[in-house]
Design an enzyme around this catalytic site. Structure first.
Site, PDB file in Angstrom:
ATOM      1  N   ASP A 274       1.014   2.408  -3.531  1.00 12.93           N
ATOM      2  CA  ASP A 274       0.552   1.875  -4.802  1.00 12.93           C
ATOM      3  C   ASP A 274       0.325   0.376  -4.779  1.00 12.93           C
ATOM      4  O   ASP A 274      -0.300  -0.175  -5.680  1.00 12.93           O
ATOM      5  CB  ASP A 274       1.626   2.143  -5.873  1.00 12.93           C
ATOM      6  CG  ASP A 274       1.493   3.508  -6.500  1.00 12.93           C
ATOM      7  OD1 ASP A 274       0.377   4.022  -6.542  1.00 12.93           O
ATOM      8  OD2 ASP A 274       2.521   4.052  -6.933  1.00 12.93           O
TER       9      ASP A 274
HETATM   10  C1  BGC Z   1       6.221  -0.174  -6.976  1.00 11.32           C
HETATM   11  C2  BGC Z   1       5.748   1.123  -6.384  1.00 11.32           C
HETATM   12  C3  BGC Z   1       5.404   2.083  -7.459  1.00 11.32           C
HETATM   13  C4  BGC Z   1       4.403   1.435  -8.426  1.00 11.32           C
HETATM   14  C5  BGC Z   1       3.988   2.346  -9.543  1.00 11.32           C
HETATM   15  C6  BGC Z   1       5.207  -0.701  -7.965  1.00 11.32           C
HETATM   16  O1  BGC Z   1       5.715  -1.849  -8.584  1.00 11.32           O
HETATM   17  O2  BGC Z   1       6.441  -1.105  -5.958  1.00 11.32           O
HETATM   18  O3  BGC Z   1       6.746   1.657  -5.526  1.00 11.32           O
HETATM   19  O4  BGC Z   1       4.810   3.204  -6.873  1.00 11.32           O
HETATM   20  O5  BGC Z   1       4.946   0.256  -8.949  1.00 11.32           O
HETATM   21  O6  BGC Z   1       4.903   2.496 -10.520  1.00 11.32           O
HETATM   22  C1  NOJ Z   2       6.618   5.131  -5.658  1.00 12.26           C
HETATM   23  C2  NOJ Z   2       5.624   5.988  -6.357  1.00 12.26           C
HETATM   24  O1  NOJ Z   2       6.295   6.891  -7.210  1.00 12.26           O
HETATM   25  C3  NOJ Z   2       4.762   6.748  -5.387  1.00 12.26           C
HETATM   26  O2  NOJ Z   2       3.778   7.455  -6.089  1.00 12.26           O
HETATM   27  C4  NOJ Z   2       4.158   5.839  -4.375  1.00 12.26           C
HETATM   28  O3  NOJ Z   2       3.446   6.614  -3.459  1.00 12.26           O
HETATM   29  C5  NOJ Z   2       5.187   5.013  -3.674  1.00 12.26           C
HETATM   30  N1  NOJ Z   2       5.999   4.319  -4.642  1.00 12.26           N
HETATM   31  C6  NOJ Z   2       4.608   4.010  -2.699  1.00 12.26           C
HETATM   32  O4  NOJ Z   2       3.968   2.976  -3.337  1.00 12.26           O
END
Ligand code: BGC
Ligand code: NOJ
Length: 810
Positions: A483
Site C-alpha cells: 500500500d
Molecule cells: C500502512 C499499510 C496499510 C495502509 C492502509 C499504511 O499507513 O503502512 O500497512 O496497508 O496504511 O491502511
Molecule cells: C496492511 C494492509 O492491510 C494490506 O492490505 C497491505 O497489503 C499491507 N499492509 C502492505 O502494505
C-alpha cells in the site's frame, strides 16, 4: 524474559504477570457478536461492525494505555482491587490470565479473597457472558462489596468520539431490576438496544458516569467504589454507563458464582415498545434466560470448546517439536479464524473505525480459514466478489454491516482482483464445490448486474491483461499489495492520505510484483478452466500468462534479482541502479513462486540475494537499503523511519512468500529457518524485546535498520496468519489439497526424521506418516496408501474413508 507459558492441553496461553510488555489480548465471539479483551480485562464489544455497532466505549491511545473495559471492583473493608489488576492496580497476592480459544479467564486474589472471571460469547448468541466466582480462602468470614462497570458507546464509534455537542445530550437508559438497558437513539431511527444484567438481586446501581466515577476521579478509583456506596444514578445524556452494586458475604472456604450478561437486541418497528417510552425487553429476557445460571454458562462453554475441538481436528500435526505443533494445531489456526472475522478492522492497533473488510486482505485471510468452515468461506467469497466492478477492479473494502463496497480507504489497487482467484480456487480444492462458479454474484452490489461467479474470476484475470504498461508489465494503479509504494501519488500535502489522495494523471508505473502474482494466479485460472472443461477460456488465457513470463524475464530482471517496479517516469525501482531500495522482497517472493526463469538460475539467484541483503536475525526485511529521505515519486514507503513498516521493516506477511519460493527449489533448511524466525512461539523467551503476544503473529517486526530491531507491532490482524499457515502446512509440511486429490510433497530440513499429519478433507481422513530415512530436504520416493503402493504423487479423495498414508522421502 517470559510473562507466562503455553498450556497446550487446555489450548491456553497463561499470563502470570499482569504487567506484560504490551496488552496481550484475546478475541471473544465467532460470528456476530465480538469482544476484544486484554489480559487486564480492557477492551470492548461490538455487534458485527466495530465502527457502526460499537456497544461499549474504549479510548485508543489513552494514558495510561488500555484503559476502559469491563471492570469489576471489589471493596473489601477499604482495600479496593480488581481481579485483573487493572484498573485499580492494587498489587495482587495472585494473578493469572488464561487466554483460550474464544474465551478468557482472569483470576486475582487479595487478602484471602479470590475472584475469577470467565469471559466468553456463547455460540450463536448476541451476548458476552461473564461468570464471576468469588471464593473466600481466608479463615475468617468476609463481607465485601462488588461493583461491575462498563461504559456504553453510542453505537457509531467514530461519531461517538467526534460529535460531543450532540452526543452529550442523547444518552438514555432504563433500569429494571438487575438489568440496565442502554437505549440511546432507540426512539428514533435505531432498532437496537444493549443491556447489562446480573443474575442476582442488586443493592444499587449506577448509569451516569460522572456520578459513579466522580468528575475528577479516574477508572482506577471511582468515587462510588472508594466510598463503597453506589449513587443509584439515572443517566440523562452525558455518558451513560452500567454498574451493578452487590453486597456479598462469604464464610471461610465458601464460594459464590454470579453471571453477568452484556447483550444486544434488535426489534422490528412494530415490536419496539412495551409501553410509551419503555422498550420491549422480551428478547433481552430470552437471552438472559439462556445463560443466567452457572450451570448454563458451563454448558455453553463446553459447547464452545467442542466447537473448537471439531474445527481444529481438520489438520493435526505431530512433529515432536512442541512449539511447532502448538502453532500449527492451535494458535495459528485460531488467529486465522480471527483475521477471517475481523479482516483489519478491530485490534489494539486497528481502531475499528478506519477499515472494514478488505478486498485483498479478506481473500488472503481465507486461505488460512477455508478448511475450518468452508460454508462461511464461501459466503465470504461471494460477499467480496459482490463488491467487484465489471472490469474486474474492486472497491478496496466494505463495511461488514452493509456489505457494500466503498472507497473510504481508497481504490484502484491493481493487485486486488487477483486475490479472488486465490481464494476461490483454494475453496474449490478444499471442498470440490465447483457450484460456486455458477452462483449468480452481483457486480458493484447491484443484483441486476449479477453474473456467474466464474465471470468474476475472468474479470479479475482480464483486469490485469487490460491494464498493461509500456514494458508489458501490469500497471500498478494506486499501489499493489504494498500500500505504501505509491508510484503515481506525488503527495506534498501532509493533510492528505496516501491511500485516498488523487493520483497524478497519465501514470504508467508498473509492478513486477503483480506480474509474478499474475503468473501464479493466471496459471491457476487456466488450470481451473481446464478442470471444468472450458478449454476455450483456458486457451485464450494461457498466452497472456506466457507473455507475462517473457516480460518479466526481459524487463523484470536486474541481473541478480527481480526488479520491483517501474516508476511514473519509467525508471527502475528495486535495482542496483538505485541508491536506496535496491532490492524488494515482494517481487522475489512472487516471481520465485511463479518459478520465472528457474532453468536459467533466476530463482536461485534471487533467493540468494534475499538471504544476503534482506535476511536478518529477526526475519526478512522488506527492502534494502532502507529509504532515509522522502522520495516524492515513491510515496508513503519513504515516509517511515528506516526499519519500520513498509520501509525495511520485517513485514511478516511477505516472509512466507520467500519460504514458499525456497520450497520450490527444494531448500528445506532455508524455508524452515525463515519460518522459525518470525514464528511467535519461538519468540516467547524474548517477549521483552518482541513486546506483542507470543501466541500470535504481528504485522511487523522492526528490521535491521530500526532503532530497536526485533520489536513487533500490530499484532493479530495481519495476512501473516493465513500465509504462514499456508506456507508451513502446504509447502513445508507439504500437505496440499488439489482438485482431484491430496498432494504430499514436503520440503523440510534434512535433519528431520519425519512427522505425522492427520488431515480431514472432503469426507476423507488421511493419517499421513512422513518418513525421511535418507535425510533429504525434498523428494518423495514412495507413497503407500493402506499399505498399498500408490503410483501417483496425488492421493485421491475417498469420502467416508480413513486412509493410512505412508510417505517415504528420498
Ligand atoms: C500502512 C499499510 C496499510 C495502509 C492502509 C499504511 O499507513 O503502512 O500497512 O496497508 O496504511 O491502511
Ligand atoms: C496492511 C494492509 O492491510 C494490506 O492490505 C497491505 O497489503 C499491507 N499492509 C502492505 O502494505
Amino acid at each position: 524474559m517470559k510473562y507466562g507459558y503455553f498450556d497446550d492441553e487446555n489450548r491456553e496461553y497463561v499470563i502470570t504477570d499482569p504487567i506484560t510488555p504490551w496488552p496481550w489480548i484475546n478475541y471473544l465471539g465467532n460470528e456476530d457478536f465480538f469482544s476484544l479483551i486484554s489480559n487486564t480485562a480492557g477492551g470492548y464489544a461490538f455487534y458485527k461492525d466495530a465502527k457502526f455497532r460499537r456497544l461499549t466505549r474504549y479510548r485508543y491511545n489513552n494514558v495510561p494505555m488500555d484503559n476502559g473495559g469491563r471492570y469489576f471492583y471489589i471493596n473489601d473493608h477499604d482495600t479496593v482491587w480488581s481481579p485483573g489488576w487493572k484498573p485499580v492496580k492494587t498489587p495482587l497476592d495472585k494473578y493469572e490470565c488464561r487466554h483460550g480459544l474464544s474465551y478468557t479467564r482472569i483470576k486475582g486474589e487479595k487478602n484471602g479473597l479470590e475472584a475469577e472471571v470467565l469471559f466468553f460469547v456463547p455460540l450463536k448468541s448476541w451476548c458476552e457472558v461473564q461468570k464471576v466466582k468469588l471464593t473466600n480462602n481466608s479463615p475468617e468470614a468476609k463481607s465485601f462489596k462488588l461493583f461491575s462497570f462498563m461504559e456504553w458507546c453510542l453505537w457509531n464509534a467514530e461519531d461517538d468520539q467526534n460529535n460531543l455537542q450532540r452526543n452529550l445530550s442523547t444518552g438514555e437508559v432504563e433500569i429494571a431490576g438487575s438489568t440496565i438497558y442502554h437505549k440511546t437513539e432507540y426512539k428514533e431511527r435505531r432498532n437496537h438496544y444493549a443491556f447489562y444484567h446480573v443474575n442476582s438481586e442488586i443493592q444499587g446501581f449506577d448509569t451516569d458516569r460522572e456520578s459513579f466515577v466522580g468528575l475528577y476521579n479516574e477508572y482506577s478509583g471511582p468515587q462510588a467504589v472508594l466510598e463503597g456506596k453506589p449513587r443509584n444514578s439515572h443517566a440523562h445524556g452525558w455518558s451513560p454507563v452500567a454498574s451493578h452494586y452487590l453486597e456479598i458475604e462469604l464464610k471461610p472456604g465458601e464460594s459464590k458464582e454470579l453471571v453477568f450478561i452484556l447483550g444486544y437486541v434488535e426489534n422490528s418497528d412494530d415490536e419496539k415498545w412495551e409501553s410509551k417510552n419503555l422498550i420491549n425487553k422480551v428478547k433481552a429476557k430470552d437471552a438472559i434466560e439462556q445463560f443466567n445460571t452457572p450451570g448454563k454458562v458451563d454448558a455453553a462453554l463446553k459447547d464452545l470448546q467442542k466447537y473448537w475441538d471439531d474445527l481444529l481436528s481438520g489438520y493435526v500435526l505431530n512433529s515432536g517439536d512442541e512449539r511447532l505443533d502448538r502453532m500449527v494445531n492451535i494458535w495459528n489456526q485460531y488467529q486465522c479464524m480471527v483475521t477471517f472475522n475481523m479482516s483489519r478492522s478491530a485490534s489494539f492497533f486497528e481502531v475499528g473505525i478506519g477499515r472494514g473488510m478488505g478486498f485483498r486482505d479478506s481473500n488472503q485471510d481465507l486461505i488460512g480459514f477455508v478448511h475450518q468452515i468452508p460454508e462461511r468461506a464461501k459466503e465470504r467469497i461471494i460477499d467480496i466478489a459482490s463488491t467487484q466492478f465489471e472490469d474486474g477492479g474492486a472497491y478496496h473494502q466494505y463495511q461488514p454491516l452493509t456489505k457494500r463496497g466503498n472507497d473510504a480507504i481508497g481504490g484502484n489497487f491493481n493487485d486486488d482482483p487477483l486475490w479472488l482467484i486465490l481464494s476461490t480456487t483454494e475453496y474449490i480444492k478444499e471442498t470440490g464445490d465447483y457450484g460456486i462458479l455458477d452462483e449468480m454474484v452481483p457486480f458493484d452490489n447491484d443484483e441486476s448486474r449479477a453474473k456467474p461467479h466464474f465471470d468474476h474470476l475472468k474479470a479479475s484475470f482480464y483486469h490485469v491483461v487490460n491494464n498493461i504498461g509500456p514494458h508489458g508489465l501490469p500497471l500498478i494503479g494506486r499501489a499493489d499489495w504494498n500500500d505504501c509504494l505509491n508510484l503515481n501519488c506525488f503527495s506534498t500535502n501532509p493533510n492528505e492520505s496516501f491511500q485516498t489522495t488523487e493520483n497524478k494523471s497519465g501514470g504508467t508505473a508498473e509492478s513486477v510484483m503483480i506480474a509474478g502474482l499474475f503468473v501464479v494466479y493466471g496459471r491457476e485460472f487456466v488450470k481451473l478452466c481446464r478442470q471444468i472443461g472450458n478449454n476455450d477460456e483456458a486457451d485464450a488465457a494461457e498466452p497472456h500468462v506466457d507473455r507475462m513470463v517473457d516480460a518479466i524475464k526481459k524487463h523484470g530482471w536486474d541481473g541478480d534479482w527481480y526488479l520491483r517496479a517501474y516508476d511514473f517516469y519509467g525508471k527502475k525501482v528495486g535495482s542496483k541502479e538505485n541508491q536506496e531500495g535496491q532490492i524488494f522482497i515482494e517481487s522475489q517472493g512472487w516471481c520465485s513462486m511463479a518459478e520465472i526463469g528457474r532453468d536459467e538460475g533466476m530463482v536461485h539467484k534471487a533467493l540468494d540475494a534475499v538471504k544476503e541483503r534482506l535476511d536478518c536475525e529477526y526475519g526478512i526485511v522488506l527492502n534494502n537499503p532502507a529509504f532515509t529521505s522522502y522520495v516524492l515519486e515513491y510515496g508513503e514507503i519513504s515516509t517511515y523511519p528506516a526499519g519500520y513498516k513498509e520501509n525495511a521493516g520485517i513485514f511478516c506477511h511477505n516472509n512466507p512468500w520467500i519460504m514458499i519460493g525456497e520450497t520450490m527449489i527444494g531448500r528445506g533448511e532455508q524455508a524452515w529457518e525463515y519460518y522459525r524466525k518470525i514464528c511467535p512461539a519461538y519468540l516467547e523467551d524474548i517477549s521483552d524485546l518482541h513486546k506483542t503476544e507470543p501466541y500470535v503473529y504481528s504485522q511487523m517486526i522492526a528490521g535491521k535498520d530500526a532503532h530497536k530491531p526485533g520489536e513487533a507491532k500490530n499484532s493479530w490482524l495481519t495476512g501473516t496468519a493465513a500465509w504462514n499457515y499456508y506456507a508451513i502446512t502446504r509447502y513445508i509440511l507439504g500437505v496440499r489439497p488439489d482438485y482431484d486429490g491430496i498432494i504430499i510433497d514436503p520440503c523440510i530440513p534434512s535433519s528431520w526424521k519425519g512427522y505425522g499429519v492427520s488431515r480431514k478433507l472432503r469426507g476423507t481422513t488421511y493419517n499421513i506418516k512422513v518418513e525421511n530415512p535418507d535425510g533429504v530436504c525434498k523428494g518423495v520416493k514412495e507413497i503407500r496408501v493402506n499399505g498399498k503402493k500408490c503410483n501417483d504423487s496425488i492421493v485421491s479423495y475417498s469420502p467416508g474413508e480413513v486412509l493410512d498414508v505412508e510417505v517415504i522421502m528420498g
